[in-house]
Design a protein around this motif. Sequence first.
Motif, PDB file in Angstrom:
ATOM      1  N   LEU A   1       0.835  -1.207   0.000  1.00 61.14           N
ATOM      2  CA  LEU A   1       0.000   0.000   0.000  1.00 61.14           C
ATOM      3  C   LEU A   1       0.871   1.259   0.000  1.00 61.14           C
ATOM      4  O   LEU A   1       0.590   2.222  -0.720  1.00 61.14           O
ATOM      5  CB  LEU A   1      -0.928  -0.005   1.222  1.00 61.14           C
ATOM      6  CG  LEU A   1      -2.084  -1.010   1.149  1.00 61.14           C
ATOM      7  CD1 LEU A   1      -2.689  -1.238   2.532  1.00 61.14           C
ATOM      8  CD2 LEU A   1      -3.148  -0.523   0.176  1.00 61.14           C
ATOM      9  N   ALA A   2       1.941   1.208   0.782  1.00 63.29           N
ATOM     10  CA  ALA A   2       2.839   2.366   0.836  1.00 63.29           C
ATOM     11  C   ALA A   2       3.464   2.629  -0.525  1.00 63.29           C
ATOM     12  O   ALA A   2       3.640   3.787  -0.926  1.00 63.29           O
ATOM     13  CB  ALA A   2       3.924   2.128   1.885  1.00 63.29           C
ATOM     14  N   SER A   3       3.772   1.559  -1.243  1.00 67.29           N
ATOM     15  CA  SER A   3       4.390   1.740  -2.565  1.00 67.29           C
ATOM     16  C   SER A   3       3.415   2.377  -3.548  1.00 67.29           C
ATOM     17  O   SER A   3       3.820   2.911  -4.577  1.00 67.29           O
ATOM     18  CB  SER A   3       4.896   0.401  -3.104  1.00 67.29           C
ATOM     19  OG  SER A   3       3.809  -0.392  -3.541  1.00 67.29           O
ATOM     20  N   LEU A   4       2.123   2.326  -3.225  1.00 69.71           N
ATOM     21  CA  LEU A   4       1.113   2.989  -4.053  1.00 69.71           C
ATOM     22  C   LEU A   4       0.731   4.356  -3.475  1.00 69.71           C
ATOM     23  O   LEU A   4      -0.293   4.935  -3.845  1.00 69.71           O
ATOM     24  CB  LEU A   4      -0.141   2.113  -4.162  1.00 69.71           C
ATOM     25  CG  LEU A   4       0.039   0.733  -4.811  1.00 69.71           C
ATOM     26  CD1 LEU A   4      -1.272  -0.048  -4.779  1.00 69.71           C
ATOM     27  CD2 LEU A   4       0.536   0.851  -6.244  1.00 69.71           C
ATOM     28  N   ASN A   5       1.535   4.816  -2.519  1.00 72.52           N
ATOM     29  CA  ASN A   5       1.301   6.106  -1.854  1.00 72.52           C
ATOM     30  C   ASN A   5      -0.004   6.129  -1.058  1.00 72.52           C
ATOM     31  O   ASN A   5      -0.661   7.167  -0.960  1.00 72.52           O
ATOM     32  CB  ASN A   5       1.313   7.268  -2.853  1.00 72.52           C
ATOM     33  CG  ASN A   5       2.687   7.455  -3.455  1.00 72.52           C
ATOM     34  OD1 ASN A   5       3.691   7.366  -2.750  1.00 72.52           O
ATOM     35  ND2 ASN A   5       2.732   7.674  -4.763  1.00 72.52           N
ATOM     36  N   VAL A   6      -0.374   4.965  -0.532  1.00 75.39           N
ATOM     37  CA  VAL A   6      -1.551   4.891   0.335  1.00 75.39           C
ATOM     38  C   VAL A   6      -1.049   4.785   1.777  1.00 75.39           C
ATOM     39  O   VAL A   6      -0.315   3.854   2.121  1.00 75.39           O
ATOM     40  CB  VAL A   6      -2.428   3.670  -0.009  1.00 75.39           C
ATOM     41  CG1 VAL A   6      -3.587   3.538   0.970  1.00 75.39           C
ATOM     42  CG2 VAL A   6      -2.936   3.781  -1.447  1.00 75.39           C
ATOM     43  N   SER A   7      -1.423   5.735   2.602  1.00 75.45           N
ATOM     44  CA  SER A   7      -1.028   5.703   4.014  1.00 75.45           C
ATOM     45  C   SER A   7      -1.945   4.770   4.786  1.00 75.45           C
ATOM     46  O   SER A   7      -3.131   4.649   4.452  1.00 75.45           O
ATOM     47  CB  SER A   7      -1.119   7.097   4.627  1.00 75.45           C
ATOM     48  OG  SER A   7      -0.268   7.971   3.947  1.00 75.45           O
ATOM     49  N   THR A   8      -1.403   4.130   5.810  1.00 73.99           N
ATOM     50  CA  THR A   8      -2.212   3.164   6.562  1.00 73.99           C
ATOM     51  C   THR A   8      -2.052   3.365   8.063  1.00 73.99           C
ATOM     52  O   THR A   8      -1.027   3.863   8.541  1.00 73.99           O
ATOM     53  CB  THR A   8      -1.796   1.720   6.228  1.00 73.99           C
ATOM     54  OG1 THR A   8      -0.379   1.596   6.418  1.00 73.99           O
ATOM     55  CG2 THR A   8      -2.158   1.351   4.810  1.00 73.99           C
ATOM     56  N   THR A   9      -3.078   2.946   8.791  1.00 73.39           N
ATOM     57  CA  THR A   9      -3.029   2.885  10.247  1.00 73.39           C
ATOM     58  C   THR A   9      -3.569   1.515  10.639  1.00 73.39           C
ATOM     59  O   THR A   9      -4.617   1.107  10.145  1.00 73.39           O
ATOM     60  CB  THR A   9      -3.955   3.946  10.878  1.00 73.39           C
ATOM     61  OG1 THR A   9      -3.691   5.200  10.254  1.00 73.39           O
ATOM     62  CG2 THR A   9      -3.738   4.052  12.367  1.00 73.39           C
ATOM     63  N   VAL A  10      -2.823   0.813  11.500  1.00 71.10           N
ATOM     64  CA  VAL A  10      -3.300  -0.494  11.947  1.00 71.10           C
ATOM     65  C   VAL A  10      -4.092  -0.305  13.232  1.00 71.10           C
ATOM     66  O   VAL A  10      -3.636   0.350  14.172  1.00 71.10           O
ATOM     67  CB  VAL A  10      -2.127  -1.468  12.192  1.00 71.10           C
ATOM     68  CG1 VAL A  10      -2.647  -2.813  12.707  1.00 71.10           C
ATOM     69  CG2 VAL A  10      -1.337  -1.665  10.904  1.00 71.10           C
ATOM     70  N   SER A  11      -5.295  -0.868  13.223  1.00 73.34           N
ATOM     71  CA  SER A  11      -6.143  -0.779  14.403  1.00 73.34           C
ATOM     72  C   SER A  11      -6.786  -2.146  14.633  1.00 73.34           C
ATOM     73  O   SER A  11      -7.731  -2.516  13.949  1.00 73.34           O
ATOM     74  CB  SER A  11      -7.221   0.291  14.182  1.00 73.34           C
ATOM     75  OG  SER A  11      -8.134   0.279  15.245  1.00 73.34           O
ATOM     76  N   GLY A  12      -6.228  -2.910  15.579  1.00 70.88           N
ATOM     77  CA  GLY A  12      -6.736  -4.265  15.805  1.00 70.88           C
ATOM     78  C   GLY A  12      -6.562  -5.113  14.566  1.00 70.88           C
ATOM     79  O   GLY A  12      -5.457  -5.250  14.050  1.00 70.88           O
ATOM     80  N   VAL A  13      -7.652  -5.667  14.061  1.00 71.35           N
ATOM     81  CA  VAL A  13      -7.579  -6.537  12.882  1.00 71.35           C
ATOM     82  C   VAL A  13      -7.794  -5.735  11.596  1.00 71.35           C
ATOM     83  O   VAL A  13      -7.952  -6.315  10.530  1.00 71.35           O
ATOM     84  CB  VAL A  13      -8.628  -7.674  12.962  1.00 71.35           C
ATOM     85  CG1 VAL A  13      -8.297  -8.628  14.095  1.00 71.35           C
ATOM     86  CG2 VAL A  13     -10.030  -7.107  13.107  1.00 71.35           C
TER      87      VAL A  13
END
Lengths: 153, 196
Positions: free
Chosen positions: A21-33
């Motif tokens: 996802l990062a390589s597609l310039n999509v930022s992420t946040t992990v929250s539980g599952v």
Amino acid sequence: MSVVIKTLTPFTECDVLIEALASLNVSTTVSGVKIITDRRDYQGLQHFIWNGDVYVFRHDSDELGGRIINNAIHRQYTPTRQFLSKLEIAYKTAYQLHLARLAEAERLRLEQERLARVEAVRSNAIAKAKAQGYRVKEQKKNGKIQLVLTRTI
Amino acid sequence: MFNTCFNLANIEPSSHIYGPGDRFVIWLQGCTLACKGCWNTAMWSHKENELIERQKLFNQIMDTPGIVGVTFLGGEPLQQAENLLWLMKKLSEEGLDIMLYTGYEFAEIESCSNKQGIFDFVDILISGRYRHSLRNTNLLWRGSENQKVNFLTAKYNETTVSEYNQVEIHIGEFGELSILGYPEQELINVLSKPVY
């Protein structure tokens, strides 16, 4: 006219998915599952959720809201179909990088899991096809298994 | 519409159910015929899906080992006629045979100046609208009984055709599936369920 139906690459590795996802310039946040992305649609932020086997992408099927919201903040919204298509390629690349980083034992375990998954899909497809009266011809090409099913009525 | 680019819906570099032998198969994006009951409604829109320069696509085909020909379907390939004719000419010059699926009737193609050029290059033409009331999945290469198989060159003839139902399944390196051809819904349902 004939059908073209594709199932998505199973996203099984959290770190690999985040890297892809990062390589597609999509930022992420992990929250539980959940892996929450910064892609937004009418229902809010699109996310991946772990269902016990794979990460499943959750999004609103109506993308109009997403386009409007994202265009409003001057960011091009990639339609879900294209986004997932790009993500599959990115995931496979990230998976190879991930394998290279892992210790040998862990690498073998992951690869065995992947091969077992492919074999399960192959066996299931052949069994289901034969149960519906098809003859099945199998071959391998370019790393893919090809099954040609033929049924004379 | 996109100058010298094709708007693609899908590519399978190797398939055995869309014509004789091992073939490179290209689904072009966009179709205004909108046949009732069409299985590929996602390929109707002419909006940009995946653009590829025609020369790049030609190179990709020529780099694919073991194929005897190329099959075009869609969407409606003849709605990208200019690029299609360019590519067909190049492929014919390289000795690859060409099969074309179109929703247009034979007579419609004959009477249309920007489409009739295909007759110089196509070996097998599958023509005619998909008619849901005449749906028959047991026909080789067609989805409904009104659709015609036209042999336009001496490379192939009626003896090539035995009627049966065909489906092709491709299993990728991660267990992802592509289901192609003329499956009944029941088969799609059982194959689409995760098994892991």
